[in-house]
Design a protein around this motif. Structure first.
Motif, PDB file in Angstrom:
ATOM      1  N   ALA A 178     -16.072 -29.031 -84.696  1.00  0.00           N
ATOM      2  CA  ALA A 178     -17.230 -28.311 -85.005  1.00  0.00           C
ATOM      3  C   ALA A 178     -16.765 -26.781 -86.243  1.00  0.00           C
ATOM      4  O   ALA A 178     -17.283 -27.014 -86.800  1.00  0.00           O
ATOM      5  CB  ALA A 178     -18.637 -28.689 -84.086  1.00  0.00           C
ATOM      6  N   SER A 179     -16.831 -26.038 -85.063  1.00  0.00           N
ATOM      7  CA  SER A 179     -16.545 -24.641 -85.484  1.00  0.00           C
ATOM      8  C   SER A 179     -14.697 -24.432 -85.753  1.00  0.00           C
ATOM      9  O   SER A 179     -14.857 -23.271 -86.331  1.00  0.00           O
ATOM     10  CB  SER A 179     -16.993 -24.049 -84.138  1.00  0.00           C
ATOM     11  N   LEU A 180     -14.054 -25.188 -85.875  1.00  0.00           N
ATOM     12  CA  LEU A 180     -12.923 -24.997 -86.545  1.00  0.00           C
ATOM     13  C   LEU A 180     -12.315 -25.750 -87.802  1.00  0.00           C
ATOM     14  O   LEU A 180     -11.258 -26.029 -87.849  1.00  0.00           O
ATOM     15  CB  LEU A 180     -11.863 -25.453 -85.823  1.00  0.00           C
ATOM     16  N   LEU A 181     -13.566 -26.765 -88.278  1.00  0.00           N
ATOM     17  CA  LEU A 181     -13.150 -27.456 -88.684  1.00  0.00           C
ATOM     18  C   LEU A 181     -12.731 -26.947 -90.239  1.00  0.00           C
ATOM     19  O   LEU A 181     -11.429 -27.407 -91.474  1.00  0.00           O
ATOM     20  CB  LEU A 181     -14.481 -28.080 -90.092  1.00  0.00           C
ATOM     21  N   GLU A 182     -12.600 -25.667 -91.163  1.00  0.00           N
ATOM     22  CA  GLU A 182     -11.809 -24.983 -91.649  1.00  0.00           C
ATOM     23  C   GLU A 182     -10.497 -24.468 -91.955  1.00  0.00           C
ATOM     24  O   GLU A 182     -10.062 -23.704 -92.259  1.00  0.00           O
ATOM     25  CB  GLU A 182     -12.305 -23.540 -92.417  1.00  0.00           C
ATOM     26  N   GLU A 183     -10.306 -24.728 -90.186  1.00  0.00           N
ATOM     27  CA  GLU A 183      -8.483 -24.276 -89.649  1.00  0.00           C
ATOM     28  C   GLU A 183      -7.571 -25.517 -90.233  1.00  0.00           C
ATOM     29  O   GLU A 183      -8.057 -26.278 -89.117  1.00  0.00           O
ATOM     30  CB  GLU A 183      -9.000 -23.566 -88.391  1.00  0.00           C
ATOM     31  N   PRO A 184      -6.607 -24.849 -90.432  1.00  0.00           N
ATOM     32  CA  PRO A 184      -5.787 -25.844 -90.450  1.00  0.00           C
ATOM     33  C   PRO A 184      -4.548 -26.533 -89.384  1.00  0.00           C
ATOM     34  O   PRO A 184      -4.607 -25.167 -88.439  1.00  0.00           O
ATOM     35  CB  PRO A 184      -4.742 -25.739 -91.794  1.00  0.00           C
ATOM     36  N   PHE A 185      -4.541 -27.533 -88.820  1.00  0.00           N
ATOM     37  CA  PHE A 185      -4.194 -27.846 -87.651  1.00  0.00           C
ATOM     38  C   PHE A 185      -2.825 -28.564 -87.676  1.00  0.00           C
ATOM     39  O   PHE A 185      -3.442 -29.836 -88.539  1.00  0.00           O
ATOM     40  CB  PHE A 185      -4.566 -28.281 -86.507  1.00  0.00           C
TER      41      PHE A 185
END
Length: 286
Positions: A178-185
């Motif tokens: 939820a808090s990392l949707l903008e981070e690419p993995f």
């Protein structure tokens, strides 16, 4: 009545028989002896004719009796769980690491090496004590690893374990991605709660009474966490290359259906553990 024994062999025999009589696993006697003596299993076998140190007798006997009476896991008595050849701090706030989860980690490492990924970005969802994230960060030293958990208490343990092993892992509190949707993995890995509440009555007391319920059980017959994660992934601007889940041994077909419905662009496959049971799902994009 306090048992009397002079040698380590006598202590081992007493504990094994006592545990067997109480319908507990006799092998726990060896694990507790190794802990209280600070020995390896090889040392215990080689030197069990040595005198039992008087200063550890009381603690050892108390731990054996406590396990027999309550089913408290050995790892909670010793404060240590083992995973991928390393020791990790554990307590009642985190799931005790299981050997099957090591196969999930191995699958990710094989994928990284096979694809020759440089500095892969990895996130471990529901990290608990941090064993998956820390092991990957240590075994893949160029990787960028994050760990996420809802439990503040679990994250405290994870941070201690990361510091203990010198692992560069950044931890976040939150609901999966939820808090990392903008981070690419590149890789998303998770051993989420996947046991259906309907199975609770069939489970061993050493698990039900001591592992945190939020790390064990999930709604929708154990599929709720997977649905939540895959729905979050579907909203990511940049999708991962690989998603790896540990699963219950009867959930393989259900997970493949979830991928088909929520992330149809991913090619998902069920993998078995060393015991021949369905235990993992790996899914790949592109």
């Amino acid at each position: 009545m306090q048992p009397t024994f002079t040698s380590i062999r006598e202590a081992r025999r007493w504990a094994s028989l006592f545990l067997q009589k109480e319908q507990r696993e006799p092998r726990v006697a060896d694990l507790l002896l190794e802990h209280f003596l600070g020995w390896t299993s090889s040392q215990l076998l080689a030197f069990d004719d040595k005198p039992m140190p008087s200063e550890v007798v009381e603690g050892f006997v108390e731990a054996v009796r406590k396990h027999a009476k309550t089913g408290i896991p050995v790892q909670h008595l010793t404060g240590v769980g083992h995973f991928y050849g390393r020791e990790f701090q554990v307590n009642e706030d985190v799931l005790i690491p299981r050997p099957e989860t090591e196969e999930l980690v191995l699958g990710i490492m094989e994928y990284v090496r096979q694809k020759n990924l440089k500095a892969p970005r990895i996130v471990d969802l529901g990290t608990g004590s941090g064993v998956i994230a820390i092991t990957l960060a240590t075994e893949l030293p160029d990787s960028i690893v994050r760990g996420v958990d809802l439990s503040e208490e679990a994250l405290r343990i994870a941070a201690k374990n990361a510091a203990q092993h010198g692992a560069d892992v950044r931890f976040y509190q939150g609901d999966f991605l939820a808090s990392l949707l903008e981070e690419p993995f590149d890789i998303i890995v998770s051993n989420p709660p996947y046991i259906a509440y309907s199975e609770k009555d069939q489970m061993d007391d050493t698990v039900v009474d001591f592992d945190p319920a939020m790390a064990l059980f999930a709604e929708e017959e154990g599929l709720a966490a997977y649905k939540s994660i895959l729905t979050q992934v579907s909203h990511m601007k940049q999708k991962p290359k690989c998603i790896a889940f540990e699963i219950g041994h009867q959930q393989g077909a259900s997970l493949l259906s979830l991928f088909h419905d929520l992330l149809p662009e991913f090619l998902a496959e069920v993998r078995q553990d060393i015991n021949g049971k369905d235990r993992m799902v790996f899914a790949f994009s592109g």
